[in-house]
Design an enzyme around this catalytic site. Structure first.
Site, PDB file in Angstrom:
ATOM      1  N   CYS A  50      -4.483  -2.611  -1.650  1.00 46.79           N
ATOM      2  CA  CYS A  50      -5.005  -4.058  -1.361  1.00 46.79           C
ATOM      3  C   CYS A  50      -6.461  -3.972  -2.092  1.00 46.79           C
ATOM      4  O   CYS A  50      -7.322  -3.210  -1.616  1.00 46.79           O
ATOM      5  CB  CYS A  50      -5.108  -4.430   0.130  1.00 46.79           C
ATOM      6  SG  CYS A  50      -6.068  -5.863   0.194  1.00 46.79           S
ATOM      7  N   HIS A  55       4.502 -10.204   6.326  1.00 50.29           N
ATOM      8  CA  HIS A  55       4.139  -9.409   5.244  1.00 50.29           C
ATOM      9  C   HIS A  55       2.946  -8.506   5.954  1.00 50.29           C
ATOM     10  O   HIS A  55       1.881  -8.950   5.943  1.00 50.29           O
ATOM     11  CB  HIS A  55       3.557 -10.334   4.167  1.00 50.29           C
ATOM     12  CG  HIS A  55       3.219  -9.590   2.920  1.00 50.29           C
ATOM     13  ND1 HIS A  55       3.839  -9.839   1.723  1.00 50.29           N
ATOM     14  CD2 HIS A  55       2.137  -8.807   2.695  1.00 50.29           C
ATOM     15  CE1 HIS A  55       3.333  -9.179   0.627  1.00 50.29           C
ATOM     16  NE2 HIS A  55       2.108  -8.445   1.403  1.00 50.29           N
ATOM     17  N   ARG A  77       5.956  -7.482  -8.010  1.00 51.88           N
ATOM     18  CA  ARG A  77       4.910  -8.402  -8.196  1.00 51.88           C
ATOM     19  C   ARG A  77       3.908  -7.892  -7.463  1.00 51.88           C
ATOM     20  O   ARG A  77       2.764  -7.449  -8.010  1.00 51.88           O
ATOM     21  CB  ARG A  77       5.402  -9.734  -7.741  1.00 51.88           C
ATOM     22  CG  ARG A  77       4.588 -10.942  -8.419  1.00 51.88           C
ATOM     23  CD  ARG A  77       3.362 -11.101  -7.273  1.00 51.88           C
ATOM     24  NE  ARG A  77       3.696 -11.357  -6.017  1.00 51.88           N
ATOM     25  CZ  ARG A  77       2.743 -11.579  -4.866  1.00 51.88           C
ATOM     26  NH1 ARG A  77       1.170 -11.291  -5.099  1.00 51.88           N
ATOM     27  NH2 ARG A  77       3.036 -11.668  -3.920  1.00 51.88           N
ATOM     28  N   ASP A  78       3.706  -7.937  -6.023  1.00 50.87           N
ATOM     29  CA  ASP A  78       2.506  -7.828  -5.158  1.00 50.87           C
ATOM     30  C   ASP A  78       2.083  -6.062  -5.348  1.00 50.87           C
ATOM     31  O   ASP A  78       0.910  -5.626  -5.432  1.00 50.87           O
ATOM     32  CB  ASP A  78       2.800  -7.863  -3.689  1.00 50.87           C
ATOM     33  CG  ASP A  78       1.622  -7.646  -3.004  1.00 50.87           C
ATOM     34  OD1 ASP A  78       0.542  -7.573  -3.513  1.00 50.87           O
ATOM     35  OD2 ASP A  78       2.024  -7.790  -1.621  1.00 50.87           O
ATOM     36  N   HIS A 100       0.701  -5.089   6.050  1.00 48.86           N
ATOM     37  CA  HIS A 100      -0.155  -3.840   5.331  1.00 48.86           C
ATOM     38  C   HIS A 100      -0.231  -2.792   6.334  1.00 48.86           C
ATOM     39  O   HIS A 100      -0.715  -3.016   7.411  1.00 48.86           O
ATOM     40  CB  HIS A 100      -1.492  -4.209   4.543  1.00 48.86           C
ATOM     41  CG  HIS A 100      -1.025  -5.267   3.325  1.00 48.86           C
ATOM     42  ND1 HIS A 100      -2.111  -5.549   2.486  1.00 48.86           N
ATOM     43  CD2 HIS A 100       0.070  -5.612   2.692  1.00 48.86           C
ATOM     44  CE1 HIS A 100      -1.580  -6.368   1.526  1.00 48.86           C
ATOM     45  NE2 HIS A 100      -0.370  -6.442   1.709  1.00 48.86           N
ATOM     46  N   ASN A 146       0.726  -2.367   0.972  1.00 47.48           N
ATOM     47  CA  ASN A 146       2.219  -2.813   1.555  1.00 47.48           C
ATOM     48  C   ASN A 146       2.788  -1.887   2.300  1.00 47.48           C
ATOM     49  O   ASN A 146       3.107  -0.855   1.983  1.00 47.48           O
ATOM     50  CB  ASN A 146       2.943  -3.181   0.288  1.00 47.48           C
ATOM     51  CG  ASN A 146       2.142  -4.365  -0.432  1.00 47.48           C
ATOM     52  OD1 ASN A 146       1.964  -5.552   0.221  1.00 47.48           O
ATOM     53  ND2 ASN A 146       2.057  -4.510  -1.650  1.00 47.48           N
TER      54      ASN A 146
HETATM   55 MG    MG Z   1       0.658  -7.358   0.168  1.00 49.02          MG
END
Ligand code: MG
Length: 325
Positions: free
Chosen positions: A255, A222, A29-30, A224, A264
């Site tokens: 990002c 979460h 997803r991300d 990065h 990520n």
């Molecule tokens: Mg992310």
């Protein structure tokens, strides 16, 4: 001696860490949402199945955002139809609004996530409403989902910095998180969307939540790796009691709001650290690396994950690890 497919670190457990960590896999997803290429639905379905097969118990599958805004995931309904369920594996989906929730419910999902902002600037840009108006949008989504027995995760983005506002106050992030929990979210994922967090900042934010009566049992992190801090920040969060960590297989997804190729935290890099610390996670690193190498071939570019880079080559050679220079 038989060559190993993948090296593993020696185990040196350290005090003050959780025995087990839940890895919340966000690559499909991300990760894919932030990749320029649109991946065919069959490839996504195989990706999800390989991730679950590698032992990941929470695999965020897709987003029911409007296809105009996220064309990479426009096939969400079709993807869930192609998905082969596996015992004990959860496949959360991102739901931006009530229309998205309708589509998710029609697809039979059991886990949803909403994507909120800790800052006014990002709420206006990403959600097209101000910081406070976002709660009015999410309220019916969370209420209806909870009434149907769904689990609801609340992402809080820009927790450690915002490209338009700069620093973000701990109290502001805690206030947004509290409101999402009050709406009915059962977990918050605290996002360092532009990768500017450092370990002391992580501890300060988790302390802020604790002072507001929010324990680490309902918090995930979460991170990065834009500035190389993702694993340091993760370790700080684990020491503070967090036991759910988001990561993206192969480090998929840059990002779009930071001028950097690295986004990520890569799941393989996280697994390597957890293995070294003797923390249980349930993931077969070899199978995961092979999955990320396969996906890198699909995307036509190498994985930015350090671990995939370090051990991925050895899985294609006959040399055992100890003969590599
Ligand atoms: Mg992310």
């Amino acid at each position: 001696m038989t060559a190993r497919d993948v090296g593993l670190p020696d185990r040196h457990p350290a005090a003050g860490l959780p025995e087990r960590v839940t890895i919340w896999e966000v690559g499909a997803r991300d990760g894919l949402q932030n990749e320029p290429a649109v991946v065919p639905v069959e490839v996504k379905a195989e990706f999800l199945d390989r991730l679950a097969g590698a032992g990941l118990g929470v695999v965020e599958a897709t987003s029911f955002a409007h296809p105009q805004w996220v064309p990479q995931l426009a096939d969400a309904t079709e993807l869930l139809e192609q998905l082969t369920p596996r015992e004990g594996v959860r496949y959360p989906v991102l739901v931006p609004n009530e229309r998205g929730l309708d589509r998710a419910l029609a697809a039979g999902v059991t886990d949803i996530a909403i994507f909120a902002s800790a800052t006014d600037s990002f709420a206006r840009r990403n959600l097209n409403r101000d910081l406070h108006a976002q709660f009015a949008m999410f309220s019916p989504v969370v209420r209806r989902a909870a009434a149907q027995g769904l689990r609801v995760r609340g992402y809080v983005s820009m927790c450690f910095g915002d490209p338009w506002e700069g620093a973000v106050a701990v109290d502001q992030v805690v206030g947004v998180g509290r409101r999402l929990l009050d709406l009915g979210c059962d977990q918050l994922s605290l996002g360092d969307t532009i990768g500017v967090a450092t370990p002391g900042h992580v501890v300060a934010l988790l302390d802020g939540f604790l002072r507001a009566g929010v324990g680490t049992d309902v918090l995930a992190v979460h991170f990065h790796d834009t500035y190389g801090q993702a694993l340091s920040n993760t370790l700080a969060a684990l020491r503070a009691g967090v036991s759910c960590v988001d990561a993206s297989a192969g480090g998929l997804g840059g990002c779009p709001y930071a001028e950097s190729a690295t986004g990520n935290l890569a799941t393989e890099d996280l697994v390597w650290m957890l293995d070294g610390l003797g923390i249980e996670h349930g993931v077969d690193l070899d199978a995961l690396v092979r999955t990320s190498l396969w996906m890198a071939d699909q995307l036509g570019r190498p994985s930015p994950s350090r671990v995939v880079t370090a051990v991925g080559g050895s899985s294609r050679t006959t040399n055992p690890p100890e003969q590599r220079s």
